[in-house]
Design a protein around this motif. Structure first.
Motif, PDB file in Angstrom:
ATOM      1  N   ALA A 196       7.663  55.184  41.635  1.00  0.00           N
ATOM      2  CA  ALA A 196       8.427  55.368  40.400  1.00  0.00           C
ATOM      3  C   ALA A 196       7.553  55.991  39.318  1.00  0.00           C
ATOM      4  N   TYR A 197       6.308  55.550  39.222  1.00  0.00           N
ATOM      5  CA  TYR A 197       5.388  56.116  38.233  1.00  0.00           C
ATOM      6  C   TYR A 197       5.098  57.586  38.537  1.00  0.00           C
ATOM      7  N   ALA A 198       4.847  57.880  39.796  1.00  0.00           N
ATOM      8  CA  ALA A 198       4.454  59.240  40.182  1.00  0.00           C
ATOM      9  C   ALA A 198       5.626  60.205  40.147  1.00  0.00           C
ATOM     10  N   GLY A 199       6.852  59.698  40.094  1.00  0.00           N
ATOM     11  CA  GLY A 199       8.008  60.577  40.094  1.00  0.00           C
ATOM     12  C   GLY A 199       8.236  61.287  38.778  1.00  0.00           C
ATOM     13  N   ALA A 200       7.660  60.788  37.675  1.00  0.00           N
ATOM     14  CA  ALA A 200       7.834  61.424  36.365  1.00  0.00           C
ATOM     15  C   ALA A 200       6.853  62.579  36.216  1.00  0.00           C
ATOM     16  N   PRO A 201       7.301  63.722  35.671  1.00  0.00           N
ATOM     17  CA  PRO A 201       6.395  64.874  35.520  1.00  0.00           C
ATOM     18  C   PRO A 201       5.321  64.579  34.476  1.00  0.00           C
ATOM     19  N   PRO A 202       4.145  65.190  34.610  1.00  0.00           N
ATOM     20  CA  PRO A 202       3.082  64.999  33.621  1.00  0.00           C
ATOM     21  C   PRO A 202       3.460  65.666  32.286  1.00  0.00           C
ATOM     22  N   PRO A 203       3.057  65.029  31.171  1.00  0.00           N
ATOM     23  CA  PRO A 203       2.418  63.717  31.083  1.00  0.00           C
ATOM     24  C   PRO A 203       3.458  62.598  31.004  1.00  0.00           C
ATOM     25  N   GLY A 204       3.249  61.569  31.807  1.00  0.00           N
ATOM     26  CA  GLY A 204       4.157  60.438  31.840  1.00  0.00           C
ATOM     27  C   GLY A 204       3.374  59.147  31.890  1.00  0.00           C
ATOM     28  N   PRO A 205       4.031  58.047  32.195  1.00  0.00           N
ATOM     29  CA  PRO A 205       3.353  56.748  32.233  1.00  0.00           C
ATOM     30  C   PRO A 205       2.178  56.687  33.210  1.00  0.00           C
ATOM     31  N   LEU A 206       2.205  57.515  34.259  1.00  0.00           N
ATOM     32  CA  LEU A 206       1.078  57.523  35.194  1.00  0.00           C
ATOM     33  C   LEU A 206      -0.174  58.110  34.550  1.00  0.00           C
ATOM     34  N   HIS A 207       0.002  59.017  33.605  1.00  0.00           N
ATOM     35  CA  HIS A 207      -1.113  59.815  33.090  1.00  0.00           C
ATOM     36  C   HIS A 207      -1.615  59.368  31.721  1.00  0.00           C
ATOM     37  N   ILE A 208      -0.825  58.554  31.004  1.00  0.00           N
ATOM     38  CA  ILE A 208      -1.191  58.114  29.657  1.00  0.00           C
ATOM     39  C   ILE A 208      -1.244  56.589  29.647  1.00  0.00           C
ATOM     40  N   HIS A 209      -2.440  56.048  29.604  1.00  0.00           N
ATOM     41  CA  HIS A 209      -2.648  54.593  29.649  1.00  0.00           C
ATOM     42  C   HIS A 209      -2.626  54.049  28.226  1.00  0.00           C
ATOM     43  N   PRO A 210      -1.670  53.169  27.893  1.00  0.00           N
ATOM     44  CA  PRO A 210      -1.632  52.593  26.546  1.00  0.00           C
ATOM     45  C   PRO A 210      -2.458  51.307  26.461  1.00  0.00           C
ATOM     46  N   PHE A 211      -3.654  51.403  25.934  1.00  0.00           N
ATOM     47  CA  PHE A 211      -4.445  50.200  25.681  1.00  0.00           C
ATOM     48  C   PHE A 211      -3.919  49.550  24.397  1.00  0.00           C
ATOM     49  N   LEU A 212      -3.538  48.294  24.481  1.00  0.00           N
ATOM     50  CA  LEU A 212      -2.946  47.590  23.347  1.00  0.00           C
ATOM     51  C   LEU A 212      -4.019  46.846  22.565  1.00  0.00           C
ATOM     52  N   PHE A 213      -3.828  46.772  21.251  1.00  0.00           N
ATOM     53  CA  PHE A 213      -4.747  46.008  20.407  1.00  0.00           C
ATOM     54  C   PHE A 213      -3.963  45.444  19.227  1.00  0.00           C
ATOM     55  N   GLY A 214      -4.546  44.507  18.529  1.00  0.00           N
ATOM     56  CA  GLY A 214      -3.879  43.888  17.388  1.00  0.00           C
ATOM     57  C   GLY A 214      -3.719  42.399  17.590  1.00  0.00           C
ATOM     58  N   ASP A 215      -2.729  41.832  16.926  1.00  0.00           N
ATOM     59  CA  ASP A 215      -2.475  40.392  16.961  1.00  0.00           C
ATOM     60  C   ASP A 215      -1.115  40.164  17.610  1.00  0.00           C
TER      61      ASP A 215
END
Length: 370
Positions: A174-193
């Motif tokens: 499912a991740y690889a099925g989306a064309p670049p740039p998609g969730p496979l290619h952009i890693h969201p590192f989360l921060f905050g409270d």
């Protein structure tokens, strides 16, 4: 390097794998049918290693390693909250790792070592594969080869190195099925409270597409909503005739349902340049920032109220030209450009239309002082 030449994926298994040759042959068959690309095999160690070359100067290697992967490689990804959200039992899966397959995709035959990079820069030659279309093709080929391998043998997890993401084997398709740039290619590192409901995002992988990473400071908006906006920002930059939203400008969909301001920050020591996206409006979540300027404050940028313009004629002309250039960019992708006046005072009327000045009734262009 903006467009990494070597795209690697690691497929982690809880069992021995004896299908490497079948995986390679199936990849060659499928890619040949899909794009017409033909590959030769200049190097092969049956069941253990295969090197392929062809298909627009692509080099692929498939390597089977009959031992667990080095867990230290996954430490940065395991610090990401998104990894735990995506796969809560990822640590247990890694502990069950028994064998792995490494797939590498690159352009050219010379590789991309730092020494080679310096040499090519010295002689003024670009590195092979150093363009966005070639980079996207490498990503797509690596994803296809990985999906074919997973069709043969289910994996516990996939490590997609370009964005340093650990993905459950059953979710990779499912991740690889989306064309670049998609969730496979952009890693969201989360921060905050998270306990206070304020989470921000710092991307890993956006630099490979637009030369910068992207950050959204913690806010009450759900991080997933902000992440969707990051992907939209990248699509605007990469679509045909696309462009990066200029520093200080805002963007959002035509329906006015959301608005974000873009700030371009230079690189700090030891880091890369950043695009900061600040949410101003997100109607779906009832979010309105204090400095949001509503659409009711739109002025005609072709005939703006004189009281809102700089007094200096040259500065006034520079601003009008800047607006014209930005309008052309927006219209080039089918969008619309708007200028809004800050504040709450009633908008002054636009100046009356003037007939063009010229000679013999013909307008004169490109000259000042007439």
């Amino acid at each position: 390097m903006q467009f990494p030449n070597d795209i690697q994926t690691a497929l982690l298994f809880d069992r021995r794998v004896d299908d490497l040759e079948h995986i390679v042959r199936e990849f060659m068959r499928v890619e040949g049918m899909r794009s017409g690309a033909q590959f030769n095999v200049p190097e092969a160690k049956p069941g253990a290693f295969y090197r392929l070359f062809g298909g627009d100067e692509l080099m692929l290697t498939f390597e089977y390693l009959d031992h667990p992967a080095n867990m230290e490689v996954f430490r940065p990804s395991l610090t990401s909250a998104v990894t735990g959200i995506l796969c809560p039992d990822i640590r247990e899966r890694l502990m069950r790792n028994r064998a792995h397959i490494l797939i590498n995709v690159s352009h050219g035959v010379l590789g991309n070592s730092p020494e080679l990079t310096r040499l090519m820069a010295t002689i003024g030659r670009p590195m092979e594969g150093a363009s966005l279309p070639q980079f996207v093709r490498r990503l797509e080929i690596a994803a296809l080869a990985s999906r074919i391998a997973l069709d043969h043998v289910p994996a516990q997890a996939v490590h997609w190195v370009q964005s340093d993401q650990l993905i459950p084997g059953e979710k990779f398709d499912a991740y690889a099925g989306a064309p670049p740039p998609g969730p496979l290619h952009i890693h969201p590192f989360l921060f905050g409270d998270a306990a206070a409901g304020k989470v921000g995002i710092r991307t890993f992988g956006a630099r490979h597409f637009v030369g910068r990473e992207i950050r959204i400071e913690p806010s009450t908006l759900p991080w997933a909503a902000n992440y969707e906006t990051i992907l939209a920002f990248l699509r605007i930059a990469l679509v045909k005739n696309g462009y990066v939203i200029p520093d200080g400008d805002t963007f959002g969909p035509e329906d006015g349902s959301l608005s974000y301001r873009v700030t371009h920050l230079p690189a700090e020591e030891g880091d890369v340049p950043i695009f900061v996206l600040k949410p101003l409006l997100h109607k779906a979540f009832g979010f309105v920032a204090d400095d949001y300027v509503p659409r009711e404050r739109v002025i005609d940028d072709r005939a703006p109220p004189l009281s809102l313009m700089p007094e200096d004629d040259e500065a006034k002309m520079d601003l009008v030209n800047e607006w014209r250039e930005k309008r052309a960019l927006a219209e080039g992708i089918g969008g619309r450009f708007e200028v809004r006046a800050k504040g709450s005072a009633p908008l002054p009327p636009a100046p009356p239309a003037r007939p063009p000045r010229g000679i013999g009734g013909r307008p004169v262009f490109g000259r000042k002082g007439l």
